[in-house]
Design a protein around this motif. Structure first.
Motif, PDB file in Angstrom:
ATOM      1  N   LEU A   9     -22.843  64.197 -20.996  1.00 19.23           N
ATOM      2  CA  LEU A   9     -22.341  63.662 -19.727  1.00 19.23           C
ATOM      3  C   LEU A   9     -21.837  64.809 -18.860  1.00 19.23           C
ATOM      4  CD1 LEU A   9     -20.169  60.640 -20.983  1.00 19.23           C
ATOM      5  CD2 LEU A   9     -22.474  60.539 -20.029  1.00 19.23           C
ATOM      6  N   MET A  10     -22.235  64.786 -17.592  1.00 18.77           N
ATOM      7  CA  MET A  10     -21.793  65.825 -16.672  1.00 18.77           C
ATOM      8  C   MET A  10     -21.460  65.221 -15.319  1.00 18.77           C
ATOM      9  SD  MET A  10     -21.158  69.013 -16.236  1.00 18.77           S
ATOM     10  CE  MET A  10     -20.586  69.866 -14.775  1.00 18.77           C
ATOM     11  N   SER A  11     -20.266  65.508 -14.827  1.00 20.23           N
ATOM     12  CA  SER A  11     -19.870  65.170 -13.464  1.00 20.23           C
ATOM     13  C   SER A  11     -19.311  66.441 -12.848  1.00 20.23           C
ATOM     14  CB  SER A  11     -18.823  64.055 -13.451  1.00 20.23           C
ATOM     15  OG  SER A  11     -18.419  63.761 -12.133  1.00 20.23           O
ATOM     16  N   LEU A  15     -19.558  66.039  -6.948  1.00 16.62           N
ATOM     17  CA  LEU A  15     -19.025  64.664  -6.912  1.00 16.62           C
ATOM     18  C   LEU A  15     -20.046  63.669  -6.382  1.00 16.62           C
ATOM     19  CD1 LEU A  15     -15.418  65.341  -5.506  1.00 16.62           C
ATOM     20  CD2 LEU A  15     -16.129  65.045  -7.880  1.00 16.62           C
ATOM     21  N   ASP A  16     -21.314  63.826  -6.779  1.00 18.95           N
ATOM     22  CA  ASP A  16     -22.341  62.910  -6.305  1.00 18.95           C
ATOM     23  C   ASP A  16     -22.642  61.795  -7.308  1.00 18.95           C
ATOM     24  OD1 ASP A  16     -23.397  64.721  -8.077  1.00 18.95           O
ATOM     25  OD2 ASP A  16     -24.952  65.470  -6.729  1.00 18.95           O
ATOM     26  N   LEU A  39     -21.067  57.443  -8.637  1.00 20.43           N
ATOM     27  CA  LEU A  39     -19.622  57.650  -8.586  1.00 20.43           C
ATOM     28  C   LEU A  39     -19.088  56.916  -7.365  1.00 20.43           C
ATOM     29  CD1 LEU A  39     -17.262  59.262  -9.923  1.00 20.43           C
ATOM     30  CD2 LEU A  39     -17.690  61.029  -8.211  1.00 20.43           C
ATOM     31  N   PRO A  40     -18.308  55.842  -7.545  1.00 23.87           N
ATOM     32  CA  PRO A  40     -17.831  55.068  -6.396  1.00 23.87           C
ATOM     33  C   PRO A  40     -17.060  55.930  -5.399  1.00 23.87           C
ATOM     34  CG  PRO A  40     -17.410  53.891  -8.447  1.00 23.87           C
ATOM     35  CD  PRO A  40     -17.858  55.276  -8.825  1.00 23.87           C
ATOM     36  N   ARG A  70     -13.539  55.204 -18.393  1.00 20.55           N
ATOM     37  CA  ARG A  70     -14.256  53.928 -18.479  1.00 20.55           C
ATOM     38  C   ARG A  70     -15.592  53.987 -17.739  1.00 20.55           C
ATOM     39  NH1 ARG A  70      -8.827  50.212 -17.377  1.00 20.55           N
ATOM     40  NH2 ARG A  70      -8.000  50.362 -19.523  1.00 20.55           N
ATOM     41  N   LEU A  71     -15.614  54.717 -16.613  1.00 22.06           N
ATOM     42  CA  LEU A  71     -16.870  54.854 -15.869  1.00 22.06           C
ATOM     43  C   LEU A  71     -17.874  55.689 -16.658  1.00 22.06           C
ATOM     44  CD1 LEU A  71     -18.194  54.119 -13.129  1.00 22.06           C
ATOM     45  CD2 LEU A  71     -17.452  56.361 -12.309  1.00 22.06           C
ATOM     46  N   PHE A  72     -17.410  56.751 -17.312  1.00 20.22           N
ATOM     47  CA  PHE A  72     -18.306  57.534 -18.163  1.00 20.22           C
ATOM     48  C   PHE A  72     -18.875  56.666 -19.287  1.00 20.22           C
ATOM     49  CE2 PHE A  72     -15.821  61.704 -17.195  1.00 20.22           C
ATOM     50  CZ  PHE A  72     -16.454  61.803 -15.966  1.00 20.22           C
TER      51      PHE A  72
END
Length: 368
Positions: A9-11, A15-16, A39-40, A70-72
């Motif tokens: 997982l990468m964010s 921030l897209d 990502l909201p 939780r989003l991840f």
């Protein structure tokens, strides 16, 4: 024998979206599935607010840490559903987390996205917090991905440069001789200022293919003012982030000019800043017939690639597609590899890159 699957997982700083992959490394590397999870906008704004000091930081950080975790986990579950691979087949998740502050000069770097929530929601062992051990050993804590680049992409007899064009731009120098050290560092802003400026001026998330930038004219005075930032002259090991290259910094530079440039000319100059700083960094290493391979979101920006080729006219430039891995998934795949290395109790940092006292086993494990 069951395939040992890992999820990465990468964010990143851009921030897209959250990039998620399922990969395996035995007998050779294979990408099995990938997913880009939105990502909201509300969470994006909360992240940006926490990039700088402000009121109620601790409570805001705590709530955002859980929300992102939780989003991840949602991203993992969507990835699994789309792939047809069961959670029980996944050995571990490697999650980089979302960087909130990167302060290597103060020996800390903070990534959030609660890994305990990921492990609890998915039922999969989760490895996270990869930077802290390197920082404790005196390193920058970044960039970390050069170790994965070395494992996957180094080629005997051929100098290679891996360029990640994320929010920040960074390079990995893979020498043709495996006895020579791998080097890597952040060269400066990648997409972060280009995206920030078009968002402020036009409300767009990014400048597709650099189309707006190509309508403007590079402003030499502004470019020189930006290039005078001491980071560009600093010697590696080094790493950076929004703490140094953000909208207030750009606005301060614009305020020093006698005549404010047109917004479109600012965009052209910001794109040139990324290309010129990258070109300058790569040329100073005087590699022998190197090849450059691009990854990250900026690898789709044709205007940026054109300017990079202008600065490196004698060097072949393509994307990591040519090496068998699409440029959008390189960093997520790297953190799957980090998770594997952690569980094997193998080192996954390169002290020659980060400046640490030695290579270290990275990451904290949250067992399912």
């Amino acid at each position: 024998m069951n395939t040992p699957y890992f999820i990465g997982l990468m964010s990143g700083t851009s921030l897209d979206s959250i990039d998620a992959v399922i990969v395996s490394f035995s007998p050779t590397f294979k990408l099995h599935a990938h997913h880009s999870h939105q990502l909201p906008a509300e969470l994006r704004q909360q992240i940006l607010r926490l990039n700088h000091t402000g009121p109620d930081e601790i409570d805001s950080l705590g709530a955002l840490d859980i929300a992102l975790g939780r989003l991840f986990a949602d991203a993992v579950q969507t990835l699994l559903a789309n792939s047809g691979i069961a959670a029980t087949q996944i050995h571990a998740i490697g999650s980089h987390g979302q960087t909130i502050r990167h302060r290597p000069e103060r020996a800390f770097s903070l990534q959030i996205g609660d890994p305990a929530s990921i492990a609890e929601q998915t039922g999969i062992t989760t490895v996270a917090d990869f930077r802290r051990r390197d920082l404790a050993a005196g390193g920058q804590g970044a960039p970390l991905v050069p170790a994965f680049h070395q494992a996957l992409f180094q080629q005997r007899g051929q100098d290679r440069v891996l360029v990640n064009l994320g929010g920040m731009a960074n390079i990995t120098l893979l020498p043709d001789d495996e006895t020579r050290p791998v080097l890597g560092y952040d060269t400066g802003p990648g997409n972060v200022l280009i995206d920030t400026w078009i968002r402020q001026q036009h409300g767009l998330a990014y400048d597709a293919d650099g189309q707006w930038a190509t309508q403007g004219q590079i402003q030499p005075d502004l470019l020189q003012t930006l290039m005078d930032h001491p980071y560009f002259a600093a010697r590696p090991p080094k790493s950076t982030g929004r703490e140094q290259f953000d909208l207030p910094w750009l606005q301060q530079a614009l305020a020093t000019l006698k005549t404010p440039p047109a917004p479109v000319d600012v965009q052209a100059t910001l794109l040139e800043l990324t290309a010129a700083s990258l070109g300058q960094a790569i040329k100073q290493h005087q590699l022998t017939r190197p090849e450059v391979f691009l990854c990250g979101g900026g690898s789709h920006n044709q205007a940026l690639i054109t300017r990079l080729r202008h600065h490196l006219p004698d060097i072949p430039i393509t994307t990591t597609d040519a090496l068998g891995l699409a440029p959008d998934w390189v960093e997520a795949a790297a953190f799957a590899w980090f998770a594997m290395r952690t569980l094997e109790q193998q080192t996954s940092s390169l002290s020659a890159v980060t400046g640490a006292k030695g290579n270290r086993i990275l990451g904290a494990v949250h067992f399912a």
